[in-house]
Design a protein around this motif. Sequence first.
Motif, PDB file in Angstrom:
ATOM      1  N   ASP A 246      69.023 -17.926  88.830  1.00  0.00           N
ATOM      2  CA  ASP A 246      70.386 -17.930  88.765  1.00  0.00           C
ATOM      3  C   ASP A 246      71.078 -16.772  88.324  1.00  0.00           C
ATOM      4  N   GLU A 247      70.055 -15.885  87.688  1.00  0.00           N
ATOM      5  CA  GLU A 247      70.774 -14.662  86.917  1.00  0.00           C
ATOM      6  C   GLU A 247      71.113 -13.455  87.827  1.00  0.00           C
ATOM      7  N   THR A 248      72.142 -12.762  87.602  1.00  0.00           N
ATOM      8  CA  THR A 248      72.797 -11.751  88.336  1.00  0.00           C
ATOM      9  C   THR A 248      72.417 -10.309  87.418  1.00  0.00           C
ATOM     10  N   ILE A 249      71.926  -9.283  88.141  1.00  0.00           N
ATOM     11  CA  ILE A 249      71.137  -8.204  87.306  1.00  0.00           C
ATOM     12  C   ILE A 249      71.527  -6.974  88.126  1.00  0.00           C
ATOM     13  N   VAL A 250      71.559  -5.983  87.324  1.00  0.00           N
ATOM     14  CA  VAL A 250      71.656  -4.422  87.752  1.00  0.00           C
ATOM     15  C   VAL A 250      70.342  -3.881  88.149  1.00  0.00           C
ATOM     16  N   GLY A 251      70.119  -3.732  89.420  1.00  0.00           N
ATOM     17  CA  GLY A 251      68.699  -2.750  89.721  1.00  0.00           C
ATOM     18  C   GLY A 251      69.135  -1.374  90.377  1.00  0.00           C
ATOM     19  N   ILE A 252      68.449  -0.562  89.651  1.00  0.00           N
ATOM     20  CA  ILE A 252      68.495   0.893  89.830  1.00  0.00           C
ATOM     21  C   ILE A 252      67.185   1.368  90.548  1.00  0.00           C
TER      22      ILE A 252
ATOM     23  N   PRO B 244      75.816  -7.793  81.325  1.00  0.00           N
ATOM     24  CA  PRO B 244      76.414  -7.280  79.907  1.00  0.00           C
ATOM     25  C   PRO B 244      75.707  -6.322  79.313  1.00  0.00           C
ATOM     26  N   SER B 245      74.469  -6.031  79.737  1.00  0.00           N
ATOM     27  CA  SER B 245      73.794  -4.814  79.001  1.00  0.00           C
ATOM     28  C   SER B 245      74.224  -3.397  79.830  1.00  0.00           C
ATOM     29  N   ALA B 246      74.330  -3.711  81.034  1.00  0.00           N
ATOM     30  CA  ALA B 246      74.945  -2.670  82.069  1.00  0.00           C
ATOM     31  C   ALA B 246      76.274  -2.308  81.737  1.00  0.00           C
ATOM     32  N   ARG B 247      77.129  -3.484  81.387  1.00  0.00           N
ATOM     33  CA  ARG B 247      78.247  -3.034  81.042  1.00  0.00           C
ATOM     34  C   ARG B 247      78.553  -2.120  79.667  1.00  0.00           C
ATOM     35  N   TYR B 248      77.628  -2.804  79.055  1.00  0.00           N
ATOM     36  CA  TYR B 248      77.799  -1.774  77.638  1.00  0.00           C
ATOM     37  C   TYR B 248      77.510  -0.460  77.774  1.00  0.00           C
ATOM     38  N   LEU B 249      76.325  -0.024  78.474  1.00  0.00           N
ATOM     39  CA  LEU B 249      75.935   0.901  78.771  1.00  0.00           C
ATOM     40  C   LEU B 249      76.969   2.106  79.264  1.00  0.00           C
ATOM     41  N   VAL B 250      77.382   1.454  80.323  1.00  0.00           N
ATOM     42  CA  VAL B 250      78.622   2.330  81.198  1.00  0.00           C
ATOM     43  C   VAL B 250      79.785   2.363  80.113  1.00  0.00           C
ATOM     44  N   ASN B 251      80.234   1.347  79.409  1.00  0.00           N
ATOM     45  CA  ASN B 251      81.451   1.534  78.580  1.00  0.00           C
ATOM     46  C   ASN B 251      81.204   2.487  77.377  1.00  0.00           C
ATOM     47  N   LYS B 252      79.800   2.650  77.174  1.00  0.00           N
ATOM     48  CA  LYS B 252      79.550   3.890  76.077  1.00  0.00           C
ATOM     49  C   LYS B 252      79.558   5.116  76.603  1.00  0.00           C
TER      50      LYS B 252
ATOM     51  N   GLU C 165      84.733   3.812  77.654  1.00  0.00           N
ATOM     52  CA  GLU C 165      85.821   2.766  78.056  1.00  0.00           C
ATOM     53  C   GLU C 165      85.618   1.639  77.278  1.00  0.00           C
ATOM     54  N   ASP C 166      86.545   0.609  77.455  1.00  0.00           N
ATOM     55  CA  ASP C 166      86.301  -0.705  76.789  1.00  0.00           C
ATOM     56  C   ASP C 166      86.586  -1.963  77.913  1.00  0.00           C
ATOM     57  N   VAL C 167      85.705  -1.878  79.182  1.00  0.00           N
ATOM     58  CA  VAL C 167      86.009  -2.938  79.932  1.00  0.00           C
ATOM     59  C   VAL C 167      85.287  -3.998  79.811  1.00  0.00           C
ATOM     60  N   PRO C 168      85.721  -5.190  80.106  1.00  0.00           N
ATOM     61  CA  PRO C 168      85.235  -6.473  79.944  1.00  0.00           C
ATOM     62  C   PRO C 168      84.032  -6.745  80.724  1.00  0.00           C
ATOM     63  N   ALA C 169      83.011  -7.434  80.155  1.00  0.00           N
ATOM     64  CA  ALA C 169      81.779  -7.611  80.884  1.00  0.00           C
ATOM     65  C   ALA C 169      81.769  -8.056  82.282  1.00  0.00           C
ATOM     66  N   ASP C 170      82.705  -9.116  82.460  1.00  0.00           N
ATOM     67  CA  ASP C 170      82.687  -9.802  83.725  1.00  0.00           C
ATOM     68  C   ASP C 170      83.459  -9.138  84.786  1.00  0.00           C
TER      69      ASP C 170
END
Length: 201
Positions: free
Chosen positions: A63-69, A88-96, A100-105
């Motif tokens: 049931d997990e949603t992930i980012v695939g490159i 959440p990890s993908a959002r962290y990397l993009v924010n850095k 930005e400081d965009v919420p993970a959701d």
Amino acid sequence: MGNLTLEDVNNMYLDVLKEIGNIGAGNATTAIANMLGMKIDMNVPNVKLMEVSKLGTAVGAEDETIVGIFLEVMNDIEGSMMFLVDIPSARYLVNKLMMEDVPADKPFDEMELSALKEIGNIIAGSYLSALSSMTNLVISPSVDMAASILSVPAIEFGQFGDNALLIQTEICADVAINGYFILMPEQGSYEKILTSLGISL
């Protein structure tokens, strides 16, 4: 593969496979740290060859949603490659990267997906460079690559071949990030890799 099973290969050449992962992690750590402008460490807790049919359960819950490159691999070997990371990890990397400081959701927009492709390109290139150094094969990523949001069961690993090299990567920054690098060579290329590592087929 003759009489050798994947378990035999993993047991006999575990050190070589781990070295591929460690060299790739070292290369990727330097590149990503420079890109994000911060100090990070990258560990490789798990490296192994495995059947593609088992990859789905290895990288996350159903049931997990992930980012695939995703990108294709060319030259001395042909196949496909993926770098997978949770949302959440993908959002962290993009924010850095984008400061930005965009919420993970919050869903990723096109610019953020482009940033993820760049991060994935650096990480994938680092691991391909490590594999190339270990095997003395010319291995290059394609120019065209894609970043997408997908569920674990939807990953159609089987279309790329029967076996894959799975490298679990742990990025240690402000938070711990677990990602998976997966190389899926076509059958002929898979044999080239094994032969170059000294595995008799």
